[in-house]
Design an enzyme around this catalytic site. Structure first.
Site, mmCIF file in Angstrom:
data_model
loop_
_atom_site.group_PDB
_atom_site.id
_atom_site.type_symbol
_atom_site.label_atom_id
_atom_site.label_comp_id
_atom_site.label_asym_id
_atom_site.label_seq_id
_atom_site.Cartn_x
_atom_site.Cartn_y
_atom_site.Cartn_z
ATOM 1 N N SER A 11 0.872 -1.223 -0.100
ATOM 2 C CA SER A 11 0.129 -0.056 -0.034
ATOM 3 C C SER A 11 0.917 1.368 0.021
ATOM 4 C CB SER A 11 -1.064 -0.042 1.353
ATOM 5 O OG SER A 11 -1.436 1.300 1.542
ATOM 6 N N HIS A 36 -1.459 -1.317 -4.190
ATOM 7 C CA HIS A 36 -2.710 -0.989 -3.523
ATOM 8 C C HIS A 36 -2.819 0.402 -3.274
ATOM 9 C CE1 HIS A 36 -6.032 -1.879 -0.692
ATOM 10 N NE2 HIS A 36 -5.532 -1.000 0.012
ATOM 11 N N ASP A 38 -4.810 3.793 -1.863
ATOM 12 C CA ASP A 38 -5.778 4.195 -0.845
ATOM 13 C C ASP A 38 -6.127 5.442 -1.226
ATOM 14 O OD1 ASP A 38 -6.025 1.726 0.963
ATOM 15 O OD2 ASP A 38 -3.718 2.486 1.390
ATOM 16 N N MET A 40 -9.011 8.509 -0.324
ATOM 17 C CA MET A 40 -9.785 8.905 0.896
ATOM 18 C C MET A 40 -10.247 10.313 0.624
ATOM 19 S SD MET A 40 -7.271 7.576 3.933
ATOM 20 C CE MET A 40 -6.564 6.084 3.824
ATOM 21 N N HIS A 69 -8.362 1.114 -3.822
ATOM 22 C CA HIS A 69 -9.362 1.136 -2.502
ATOM 23 C C HIS A 69 -10.035 2.438 -2.369
ATOM 24 C CE1 HIS A 69 -9.468 -0.025 2.104
ATOM 25 N NE2 HIS A 69 -10.508 0.353 1.434
ATOM 26 N N MET A 71 -12.275 4.680 -0.532
ATOM 27 C CA MET A 71 -12.590 5.088 1.084
ATOM 28 C C MET A 71 -13.255 6.409 0.665
ATOM 29 S SD MET A 71 -9.811 3.621 3.064
ATOM 30 C CE MET A 71 -8.664 3.596 1.771
ATOM 31 N N MET A 140 -11.377 -5.525 6.521
ATOM 32 C CA MET A 140 -10.411 -4.567 7.010
ATOM 33 C C MET A 140 -9.951 -5.105 8.374
ATOM 34 S SD MET A 140 -10.069 -2.120 5.044
ATOM 35 C CE MET A 140 -9.009 -1.111 5.964
ATOM 36 N N ASP A 178 -6.506 -6.228 5.113
ATOM 37 C CA ASP A 178 -5.811 -4.759 4.739
ATOM 38 C C ASP A 178 -5.773 -4.228 6.293
ATOM 39 O OD1 ASP A 178 -5.028 -2.160 4.146
ATOM 40 O OD2 ASP A 178 -6.732 -1.575 3.006
HETATM 41 C C1 DX5 Z 1 -6.092 2.103 5.841
HETATM 42 C C2 DX5 Z 1 -5.843 1.617 4.459
HETATM 43 C C3 DX5 Z 1 -4.795 0.878 4.279
HETATM 44 C C4 DX5 Z 1 -3.417 0.982 4.982
HETATM 45 C C5 DX5 Z 1 -2.676 -0.034 5.464
HETATM 46 O O1 DX5 Z 1 -7.185 2.727 5.697
HETATM 47 O O2 DX5 Z 1 -6.908 0.998 3.687
HETATM 48 O O3 DX5 Z 1 -4.332 0.065 2.859
HETATM 49 O O4 DX5 Z 1 -2.565 1.720 3.932
HETATM 50 O O5 DX5 Z 1 -1.534 0.250 6.204
HETATM 51 P P1 DX5 Z 1 -0.499 -0.455 7.444
HETATM 52 O O6 DX5 Z 1 -0.076 -1.513 6.447
HETATM 53 O O7 DX5 Z 1 0.544 0.632 7.549
HETATM 54 O O8 DX5 Z 1 -1.848 -0.855 8.337
HETATM 55 ZN ZN ZN Z 2 -6.417 0.025 1.648
#
Ligand code: DX5
Ligand code: ZN
Length: 269
Positions: A11, A36, A38, A40, A69, A71, A140, A178
């Site tokens: 990620s 991956h 993320d 947001m 991903h 969010m 998650m 994740d």
């Molecule tokens: C959290 C994200 C994850 C995050 C994981 O909301 O969806 O993908 O980047 O990070 P680590 O591996 O640091 O928990």
């Molecule tokens: Zn994620």
């Protein structure tokens, strides 16, 4: 379960954005299976991260699939933009989506892979009527919104339930985890039946190189797979992960870490 069938999805949330292309290339060389990303919006989760322009730039520097991903509220408004930028697959949340079936069909109509994400407090049962449509389920193991949080151990029984649902109804669907995945917690994920492990901090967030971090994670995965396989062969009547002995071992030794942050709240920043 062959050793390399468990995939690693670094990620980039934890990457050094000033050297993003370099770090992603390093992860690819070290054997990452997909990247991956993320996304947001500061509304669906209490944090803002990145958007389609980053996907567009990454598309130039890696051949790996770019897993997006989302969010964000109203993900349907943004698919075209991300597809144009180069996203290969989308992970959309069950939470907050009143028309999840429509969202899933929309992604499929764009010719992209689709997965549904469930948060730690969301039960596996919400997947029942949508699982047959999916390429992927993402459970998650932290609350979404931040990297560098602690793996939430109470998600483990649910992960095993999702694994069983997948075996029964949609064996080709992948099970991805994740949040809080590192060399210590991969074993829990592997025992519970994960196919794909997302890892941010443990790959990009330490002092070691991305290559060294990937090797350490892969070695821990291989160890876990070997343990599960040997347990399964000595216990052919039941699945390894449901063995009470193994379950006990899984939780012990990680309790200290869990008690530091039992809620899985952000531990940094
Ligand atoms: C959290 C994200 C994850 C995050 C994981 O909301 O969806 O993908 O980047 O990070 P680590 O591996 O640091 O928990
Ligand atoms: Zn994620």
């Amino acid at each position: 379960m062959a050793q390399n069938t468990i995939k690693i999805a670094p990620s980039i949330l934890a990457a050094d954005f000033a050297r993003l292309g370099e770090q992603v290339a390093e992860a690819e060389q070290a054997g990452a299976d997909r990247i991956h990303v993320d996304v947001m919006d500061g509304h669906f989760v209490p944090n803002i991260s990145l958007g389609a322009p980053i996907i567009k730039s990454l598309r130039q520097v890696t051949r790996l699939p770019l897993e997006t991903h989302l969010m964000i509220s109203d993900p349907d408004f943004f698919f075209d933009e991300f597809v144009e930028a180069g996203s290969d697959s989308f992970l959309v949340h069950w939470e907050g989506n009143n028309n999840l079936h429509r969202t899933v069909q929309r992604v499929k109509s764009l010719g992209k892979q689709v997965g549904v994400v469930i948060n730690p407090a969301t039960p596996a049962s919400v997947l029942e009527e949508i699982l047959s449509e999916l390429d992927l389920v993402l459970v998650m193991t932290v609350n979404p919104g931040f990297g560098h949080q602690h793996f939430i151990h109470t998600t483990l029984p649910k992960i095993k339930r999702v694994r069983q649902m997948i075996e029964q109804r949609r064996p080709e669907c992948e099970l991805e985890l994740d949040g809080g995945i590192d060399a210590a917690t991969v074993r829990l994920g592997v025992e519970a039946g994960a196919d794909v492990l997302v890892a941010g901090t443990s790959i990009f967030g330490g002092n070691e190189s991305v290559d060294a971090a990937m090797k350490r994670l892969r070695a821990a995965i291989n160890d876990a797979v070997n343990k599960v396989s040997s347990l399964a062969s000595s216990n052919p009547e039941g699945i390894a992960s449901s063995s009470p002995g193994l379950r006990e071992t899984s939780y012990s030794g990680l309790e200290d870490r869990a008690s530091l942050n039992p809620e899985g709240v952000p531990s940094r920043h």
